[in-house]
Design a protein around this motif. Structure first.
Motif, PDB file in Angstrom:
ATOM      1  N   GLN A 117      27.016 -19.369   4.768  1.00  0.00           N
ATOM      2  CA  GLN A 117      25.810 -20.484   5.592  1.00  0.00           C
ATOM      3  C   GLN A 117      26.540 -19.903   7.668  1.00  0.00           C
ATOM      4  N   LEU A 118      27.849 -20.644   7.418  1.00  0.00           N
ATOM      5  CA  LEU A 118      28.439 -20.397   8.410  1.00  0.00           C
ATOM      6  C   LEU A 118      28.366 -18.653   9.058  1.00  0.00           C
ATOM      7  N   ARG A 119      28.925 -17.583   8.085  1.00  0.00           N
ATOM      8  CA  ARG A 119      28.810 -16.308   8.118  1.00  0.00           C
ATOM      9  C   ARG A 119      27.801 -15.809   8.957  1.00  0.00           C
ATOM     10  N   LEU A 120      26.447 -16.359   8.707  1.00  0.00           N
ATOM     11  CA  LEU A 120      25.048 -16.298   9.146  1.00  0.00           C
ATOM     12  C   LEU A 120      24.959 -16.275  10.992  1.00  0.00           C
ATOM     13  N   LEU A 121      26.344 -16.606  11.478  1.00  0.00           N
ATOM     14  CA  LEU A 121      26.653 -17.656  12.403  1.00  0.00           C
ATOM     15  C   LEU A 121      27.272 -15.797  13.656  1.00  0.00           C
ATOM     16  N   GLU A 122      27.884 -15.299  12.440  1.00  0.00           N
ATOM     17  CA  GLU A 122      28.696 -14.400  12.777  1.00  0.00           C
ATOM     18  C   GLU A 122      27.135 -12.928  12.603  1.00  0.00           C
ATOM     19  N   LEU A 123      27.126 -13.116  11.688  1.00  0.00           N
ATOM     20  CA  LEU A 123      25.703 -12.175  11.284  1.00  0.00           C
ATOM     21  C   LEU A 123      24.518 -12.158  13.133  1.00  0.00           C
ATOM     22  N   ASP A 133      24.483  -9.918  16.646  1.00  0.00           N
ATOM     23  CA  ASP A 133      23.457  -8.820  16.821  1.00  0.00           C
ATOM     24  C   ASP A 133      22.815  -8.716  17.113  1.00  0.00           C
ATOM     25  N   ARG A 134      23.613 -10.353  18.547  1.00  0.00           N
ATOM     26  CA  ARG A 134      22.947 -10.204  20.060  1.00  0.00           C
ATOM     27  C   ARG A 134      23.863  -9.233  20.332  1.00  0.00           C
ATOM     28  N   ASP A 135      25.210  -9.376  19.720  1.00  0.00           N
ATOM     29  CA  ASP A 135      25.781  -8.226  20.369  1.00  0.00           C
ATOM     30  C   ASP A 135      25.110  -6.514  20.081  1.00  0.00           C
ATOM     31  N   VAL A 136      24.914  -6.313  19.045  1.00  0.00           N
ATOM     32  CA  VAL A 136      24.210  -5.109  18.792  1.00  0.00           C
ATOM     33  C   VAL A 136      23.041  -4.738  19.547  1.00  0.00           C
ATOM     34  N   SER A 137      22.135  -5.827  20.188  1.00  0.00           N
ATOM     35  CA  SER A 137      21.311  -5.880  20.893  1.00  0.00           C
ATOM     36  C   SER A 137      21.392  -5.615  22.180  1.00  0.00           C
ATOM     37  N   ALA A 138      22.402  -6.737  22.925  1.00  0.00           N
ATOM     38  CA  ALA A 138      23.188  -6.309  24.232  1.00  0.00           C
ATOM     39  C   ALA A 138      24.047  -4.636  24.395  1.00  0.00           C
ATOM     40  N   ALA A 139      24.307  -4.665  23.574  1.00  0.00           N
ATOM     41  CA  ALA A 139      24.923  -2.794  23.382  1.00  0.00           C
ATOM     42  C   ALA A 139      23.861  -2.006  23.865  1.00  0.00           C
ATOM     43  N   GLU A 140      22.721  -2.374  22.906  1.00  0.00           N
ATOM     44  CA  GLU A 140      21.004  -1.261  23.658  1.00  0.00           C
ATOM     45  C   GLU A 140      21.235  -1.085  25.063  1.00  0.00           C
ATOM     46  N   THR A 141      20.450  -2.473  25.337  1.00  0.00           N
ATOM     47  CA  THR A 141      20.674  -2.572  26.061  1.00  0.00           C
ATOM     48  C   THR A 141      20.826  -2.057  27.355  1.00  0.00           C
ATOM     49  N   ALA A 142      22.294  -2.442  27.391  1.00  0.00           N
ATOM     50  CA  ALA A 142      23.519  -1.455  27.939  1.00  0.00           C
ATOM     51  C   ALA A 142      23.233   0.055  28.366  1.00  0.00           C
ATOM     52  N   ARG A 143      22.917   0.500  26.939  1.00  0.00           N
ATOM     53  CA  ARG A 143      22.931   2.178  26.638  1.00  0.00           C
ATOM     54  C   ARG A 143      21.431   2.000  28.129  1.00  0.00           C
ATOM     55  N   ARG A 144      20.760   1.717  27.305  1.00  0.00           N
ATOM     56  CA  ARG A 144      19.290   1.719  27.935  1.00  0.00           C
ATOM     57  C   ARG A 144      19.186   2.011  29.508  1.00  0.00           C
ATOM     58  N   HIS A 145      19.699   0.675  29.630  1.00  0.00           N
ATOM     59  CA  HIS A 145      20.442   0.882  31.376  1.00  0.00           C
ATOM     60  C   HIS A 145      21.101   0.636  31.693  1.00  0.00           C
ATOM     61  N   PRO A 146      21.966   1.458  31.924  1.00  0.00           N
ATOM     62  CA  PRO A 146      22.946   1.332  32.677  1.00  0.00           C
ATOM     63  C   PRO A 146      23.516   1.141  33.969  1.00  0.00           C
ATOM     64  N   PRO A 147      23.831   0.202  35.183  1.00  0.00           N
ATOM     65  CA  PRO A 147      23.074  -0.439  35.897  1.00  0.00           C
ATOM     66  C   PRO A 147      23.371   0.331  37.095  1.00  0.00           C
ATOM     67  N   ALA A 181      29.526  -2.393  17.171  1.00  0.00           N
ATOM     68  CA  ALA A 181      28.316  -3.758  16.155  1.00  0.00           C
ATOM     69  C   ALA A 181      28.014  -3.715  14.813  1.00  0.00           C
ATOM     70  N   ALA A 182      26.847  -2.576  15.090  1.00  0.00           N
ATOM     71  CA  ALA A 182      26.474  -2.111  14.048  1.00  0.00           C
ATOM     72  C   ALA A 182      26.943  -2.416  12.738  1.00  0.00           C
ATOM     73  N   ARG A 183      28.660  -1.781  12.291  1.00  0.00           N
ATOM     74  CA  ARG A 183      29.236  -1.554  11.809  1.00  0.00           C
ATOM     75  C   ARG A 183      29.561  -2.644  11.360  1.00  0.00           C
ATOM     76  N   ASP A 184      30.741  -3.485  11.864  1.00  0.00           N
ATOM     77  CA  ASP A 184      30.878  -5.062  11.743  1.00  0.00           C
ATOM     78  C   ASP A 184      29.430  -5.972  10.747  1.00  0.00           C
ATOM     79  N   ARG A 185      28.307  -5.475  11.786  1.00  0.00           N
ATOM     80  CA  ARG A 185      27.188  -6.161  11.247  1.00  0.00           C
ATOM     81  C   ARG A 185      27.069  -6.145   9.895  1.00  0.00           C
ATOM     82  N   ALA A 186      26.840  -4.978   9.130  1.00  0.00           N
ATOM     83  CA  ALA A 186      27.003  -4.225   8.082  1.00  0.00           C
ATOM     84  C   ALA A 186      27.896  -4.398   7.117  1.00  0.00           C
ATOM     85  N   ALA A 187      28.727  -4.672   7.142  1.00  0.00           N
ATOM     86  CA  ALA A 187      29.994  -5.341   6.119  1.00  0.00           C
ATOM     87  C   ALA A 187      29.156  -6.806   6.579  1.00  0.00           C
TER      88      ALA A 187
END
Ligand SMILES: [Zn+2]
Length: 255
Positions: A20-26, A30-44, A177-183
């Motif tokens: 259950q604790l590892r779910l927090l890491e998951l 997931d937040r990291d993946v999502s934030a990175a995707e937003t940054a990738r799609r919308h560079p400042p 982040a996606a690789r870490d998430r998959a692991a």
């Protein structure tokens, strides 16, 4: 099993405390993946690059007008130079005729014309000076506008390069982040991950219960809900009654 209703607070999926604790890491990954995707799609840099493109368009239009004004001045100056040359030729011809003429009436006519030509030339030269000043100013305006456009182009090129670098950096971050998430997901029981994935579509997926507050939605749990959570076994998977995410209980939960 308590609360066998539409809003079950406890799920039939069981999971160890450490899982259950590892779910927090998951959830964090997931937040990291999502934030990175937003940054990738919308560079400042994108907004400013768009602004600069519009700015360059306007600056180019203005340059076209300035170039036309400069060309007009140049054309006018050439025309005046031709006129002066014509006057000079006429003066030379008249002087030659004057030197050889013995006809008093013709001499008088030629002298009169030479007087008019001198006045005409003086007027043309005054006008020439005026146009030359105008031409000089027009050339300065053209040069200044070209410098502005060059500065716009430079900033655009610099920001585009920065934007590309930001996209590349965000892409690498997202992939890591996606690789870490998959692991992390691979090391967890499949049914728990499936439950988390289903919930994460509409919530944080999993959140720490800290001081009676769900960190998935920042809502404080009410007494009844806390009571349900308290009664759950350690390996029960419990849910936030507010956002529906899996509530992970630790010593900090305030239970
Ligand atoms: Zn919540």
């Amino acid at each position: 099993m308590p609360g066998d209703t539409a809003r079950d607070s406890v799920c039939r999926v069981k999971a160890s405390f450490s899982d259950q604790l590892r779910l927090l890491e998951l959830a964090r990954l997931d937040r990291d993946v999502s934030a990175a995707e937003t940054a990738r799609r919308h560079p400042p840099q994108t907004a400013r690059v768009q602004e600069l493109l519009a700015q360059r368009q306007a600056q180019s239009t203005e340059l076209t007008g300035l170039l036309a004004a400069r060309d007009d001045a140049q054309t006018e100056l050439s025309r005046l130079e031709t006129d002066v040359a014509l006057v000079d030729a006429r003066v030379a011809r008249d002087r030659q005729l004057l030197a050889t003429s013995s006809n008093a009436k013709e001499v008088q006519g030629l002298e009169h014309e030479l007087g008019s030509l001198a006045k005409r030339k003086s007027d043309l030269e005054d006008l020439e000076l005026e146009i030359m000043e105008r031409l000089e100013a027009a050339e300065a305006s053209v040069a200044a506008q070209q410098a502005l456009i060059a500065a716009t182009n430079d900033e655009g090129a610099r920001l585009s390069a920065e934007g590309k670098a930001a996209v590349a950096e965000a892409t690498a971050r997202q992939e890591a982040a996606a690789r870490d998430r998959a692991a992390v997901a691979a090391a967890l029981p499949a049914d728990l991950v499936a439950q988390y994935d289903k919930l994460s579509a509409g919530s944080a997926g999993a959140g720490l219960l800290r001081r009676r507050t769900c960190e998935g939605c920042n809502m404080v749990l009410s007494g009844t809900d806390l009571q349900t959570v308290r009664q759950a076994a350690e390996d029960d998977v419990v849910f936030c009654p507010e956002c529906g995410c899996i509530l992970v209980r630790t010593d900090e939960s305030g239970l």
